[in-house]
Design an enzyme around this catalytic site. Structure first.
Site, short mmCIF file in Angstrom:
data_model
loop_
_atom_site.label_atom_id
_atom_site.label_comp_id
_atom_site.label_asym_id
_atom_site.label_seq_id
_atom_site.Cartn_x
_atom_site.Cartn_y
_atom_site.Cartn_z
N LYS A 265 34.34 -13.49 66.74
CA LYS A 265 33.78 -13.97 68.02
C LYS A 265 34.47 -13.28 69.19
O LYS A 265 35.68 -13.41 69.37
CB LYS A 265 33.96 -15.49 68.14
CG LYS A 265 33.62 -16.05 69.53
CD LYS A 265 33.78 -17.58 69.58
CE LYS A 265 33.62 -18.11 71.02
NZ LYS A 265 33.82 -19.57 71.12
N ASP A 270 34.96 -17.66 78.48
CA ASP A 270 34.05 -18.78 78.21
C ASP A 270 34.19 -19.83 79.31
O ASP A 270 35.10 -20.65 79.28
CB ASP A 270 34.37 -19.39 76.84
CG ASP A 270 33.45 -20.54 76.48
OD1 ASP A 270 32.45 -20.75 77.19
OD2 ASP A 270 33.73 -21.22 75.46
N LYS A 277 32.85 -25.95 81.80
CA LYS A 277 34.05 -26.64 81.34
C LYS A 277 34.78 -27.28 82.51
O LYS A 277 34.82 -26.70 83.59
CB LYS A 277 35.01 -25.62 80.69
CG LYS A 277 34.61 -25.19 79.30
CD LYS A 277 35.66 -24.25 78.72
CE LYS A 277 35.22 -23.70 77.40
NZ LYS A 277 35.16 -24.72 76.33
N ASP A 288 39.11 -16.40 74.31
CA ASP A 288 37.99 -16.77 73.45
C ASP A 288 37.46 -15.57 72.66
O ASP A 288 36.42 -15.66 72.01
CB ASP A 288 36.89 -17.44 74.29
CG ASP A 288 36.10 -18.46 73.50
OD1 ASP A 288 36.59 -18.90 72.45
OD2 ASP A 288 34.98 -18.80 73.93
N ASP A 347 28.02 -24.71 75.99
CA ASP A 347 29.41 -24.37 75.72
C ASP A 347 29.66 -24.12 74.22
O ASP A 347 30.73 -23.68 73.84
CB ASP A 347 30.32 -25.50 76.23
CG ASP A 347 31.76 -25.06 76.38
OD1 ASP A 347 32.03 -23.84 76.26
OD2 ASP A 347 32.63 -25.93 76.62
N GLU A 349 28.66 -21.69 72.52
CA GLU A 349 28.06 -20.36 72.56
C GLU A 349 28.54 -19.46 71.43
O GLU A 349 27.82 -18.54 71.01
CB GLU A 349 28.38 -19.69 73.92
CG GLU A 349 29.77 -19.01 74.03
CD GLU A 349 30.93 -19.96 73.88
OE1 GLU A 349 30.76 -21.16 74.11
OE2 GLU A 349 32.04 -19.49 73.53
N ARG A 351 29.02 -19.94 68.21
CA ARG A 351 28.21 -19.97 66.98
C ARG A 351 26.87 -19.26 67.19
O ARG A 351 26.29 -18.74 66.26
CB ARG A 351 28.04 -21.43 66.52
CG ARG A 351 27.35 -22.32 67.49
CD ARG A 351 27.62 -23.80 67.21
NE ARG A 351 28.97 -24.21 67.61
CZ ARG A 351 29.43 -25.44 67.50
NH1 ARG A 351 28.67 -26.40 67.00
NH2 ARG A 351 30.65 -25.73 67.89
#
Ligand code: BES
Ligand code: ZN
Ligand code: ZN
Length: 496
Positions: A265, A270, A277, A288, A347, A349, A351
């Site tokens: 990933k 993020d 967030k 991230d 959030d 995102e 996956r």
């Protein structure tokens, strides 16, 4: 760092400091520590008697040489329970001792390789652990300050009385490769999001590919659109930075059709997207992309070690940001696999971009998969920062990854994938949805990804906790840990 080997006992080498070990519940020094203790007129023993040196894992005590031995100082480090010391603890102790030496500004170290460790493991693994302990323990994160203190540990001399030169040399080489790759991942993870954009991540990957002679393909936005990778493109749409899919390939076993697929990933920042967030949770989101960093760093090491196996890396990179084009809660996206995704939460995102990456790795011939991702806050609740959450669809393959992790000295803990959990990712309007409330949050991530791995043996590593260390400890500096790099390298070596 320069590494040298010697048969000479530690008591006669001349370095800025020598490192010796002491275990818990021993009333006196043993082995090499004993020789040094004698030379120093049993000063170490008297500190043990006084209870000042206890042998607790990672406890560091620094003594001077009082003109009795050629090296300037003696660093006594605790090994914990002596009879059970594993390589994990061994690395931890060495890291603590060498970090203390570096902080004192010392430039050269001598260290003995205890025969108990060589007997229990072997010379290659023991020396590799020493090198990893020191290279990882003395790592410092990149700083952007006008004035920084420049401290550098320059050389280490390893003393092994029954030296098997070839084995020890192999251990040094492996240790350096594993540690440098881990430190490279740490560096990438630690870089601020304005200095490591998706394009800059691609540039790092290019350098790795050139240096190691790996095949590389970068899918830009128009290519991604042609291929129908709407999952990755949707997440990226909220940012000017755009999306890239990096594909690196190492072919060490051209006669074989088996290909290890590594997917990481790479969200370089993020923000949470429209479901933004809360401020305190956004601060660390430059990290991230730790999964992507782990995969790229592992490819760097694999390209250097050249094992007899085929490895394919697929790394989706983008930012999760907010603008007028940003994807919305409730959107339905058609992924590269053809499966549709309901966006229940912007959030979640990671996956979504991994869905396309996993499908693409399969399309490109991966026969076994491992994905690495800072996927959920829930894994931090479940396992803290001390272990990686592991899930999979194939017991044998999961066992393979577990053994690689054990050898690498990384902690991974498997969570169940009972099919009853499936309700959380079932959507009323699409094939899957990316979030289903708070229960089993970490497992939901795994289940969602499983829908894209399908029948291919696959393991998911959720490193949201283990990718960062909340404080300095053992081989870890505070911050990015470079977790999973050593496991992935080990896996590629064993895959052949
Ligand atoms: N990048 C985060 C996960 C994360 C959390 C990484 C803490 C490192 C430290 C991920 O994209 C995320 O935001 N996950 C959400 C999922 C939820 C909305 C289903 C989470 O865990 O809160
Ligand atoms: Zn997120
Ligand atoms: Zn994320």
């Amino acid at each position: 760092m320069e590494w040298k080997l010697t048969r000479e006992p530690l008591a006669s080498v001349a370095t800025d400091a020598i490192i010796v070990f002491h275990s818990k519940e021993r009333e006196s020094t043993q082995g090499m520590a004993r020789e040094i203790d004698e030379a120093l007129g049993f000063r170490i023993s008297s500190l043990i008697t006084a209870g000042e040196i206890t042998g607790k894992l990672g406890e560091v005590t620094q003594l001077h040489n009082w003109g009795k031995i050629p090296s300037g100082r003696v660093i006594v480090v605790g090994l914990g329970e002596g009879d059970q010391t594993d390589l994990h603890q061994f690395r931890h102790a060495i890291a603590a001792a060498s970090r203390a030496a570096k902080q004192k500004g010392l430039k050269s170290l001598g260290i003995g390789c205890p025969s108990s460790i060589i007997d229990r493991y072997n010379a290659v693994d023991a020396v590799q652990a020493i090198v990893e302990g020191i290279e990882l323990g003395t790592y410092e994160h990149q700083k952007y300050q006008s004035e920084t203190k420049k401290r550098e540990l320059k050389s280490v001399l390893i003393s092994i009385p029954q030296l098997n030169e070839q084995a020890a040399q192999a251990g040094i080489e492996r240790g350096q490769i594993f540690a440098r790759a881990t430190n490279f991942a740490r560096y990438l993870s630690h870089e601020p999001a304005n200095l490591l954009t998706p394009q800059q991540f691609v540039d790092h990957a290019k350098q790795v590919a050139e240096k190691r002679g790996l095949d590389m393909e970068v899918l830009d936005e128009s290519r991604l659109a042609d291929l129908g990778m709407q999952a990755l493109l949707s997440v990226a749409r909220g940012s000017e930075a755009g999306a890239r899919m990096i594909v690196l390939s190492y072919r060490g076993a051209p006669e074989s059709t088996e290909v290890l697929g590594l997917v990481g990933k790479g969200v370089t920042f993020d923000s949470g997207g429209l479901q933004l967030k809360p401020s305190p949770f956004m601060l660390d989101m430059k990290e991230d992309m730790a999964g992507a960093a782990a995969v790229l760093a592992a490819m760097d090491a694999i390209g250097e070690l050249r094992p007899h196996s085929n490895v394919l890396a697929v790394i989706p990179v983008c930012e999760n940001m907010v603008n007028g084009q940003a994807y919305r809660p409730g959107d339905v996206i058609r992924s590269f696999s053809g499966k549709t995704i309901e966006v229940a939460h912007t959030d979640a995102e990671g996956r979504i971009i991994l869905a396309d990456a996993i499908s693409y790795a399969k399309r490109k011939g991966a026969t076994r998969l491992v994905d690495v991702a800072t996927l959920t806050g829930a894994v931090v609740v479940a396992l803290g920062h001390e272990a990686t959450g592991m899930m999979g669809n194939d017991e044998e393959w999961a066992d393979e990854v577990k053994s690689a992790a054990r050898i690498a000295g990384e902690r991974m803990w498997e969570l169940p994938m009972y099919k009853e959990y499936g309700i959380y990712v079932e959507s009323e309007i699409a094939d899957v949805k990316n979030e289903g409330g708070s229960p089993a949050g970490c497992i939901q991530g795994g289940l969602f990804l499983q829908a894209f791995a399908e029948e291919t043996p696959w393991v998911h590593l959720d490193i949201a906790g283990s990718a960062t260390a909340p404080r300095e400890s053992g081989i870890f500096a505070k911050g990015a840990t470079g977790v999973a790099v050593r496991t992935l390298i080990q896996l590629a070596v064993r895959f052949g």
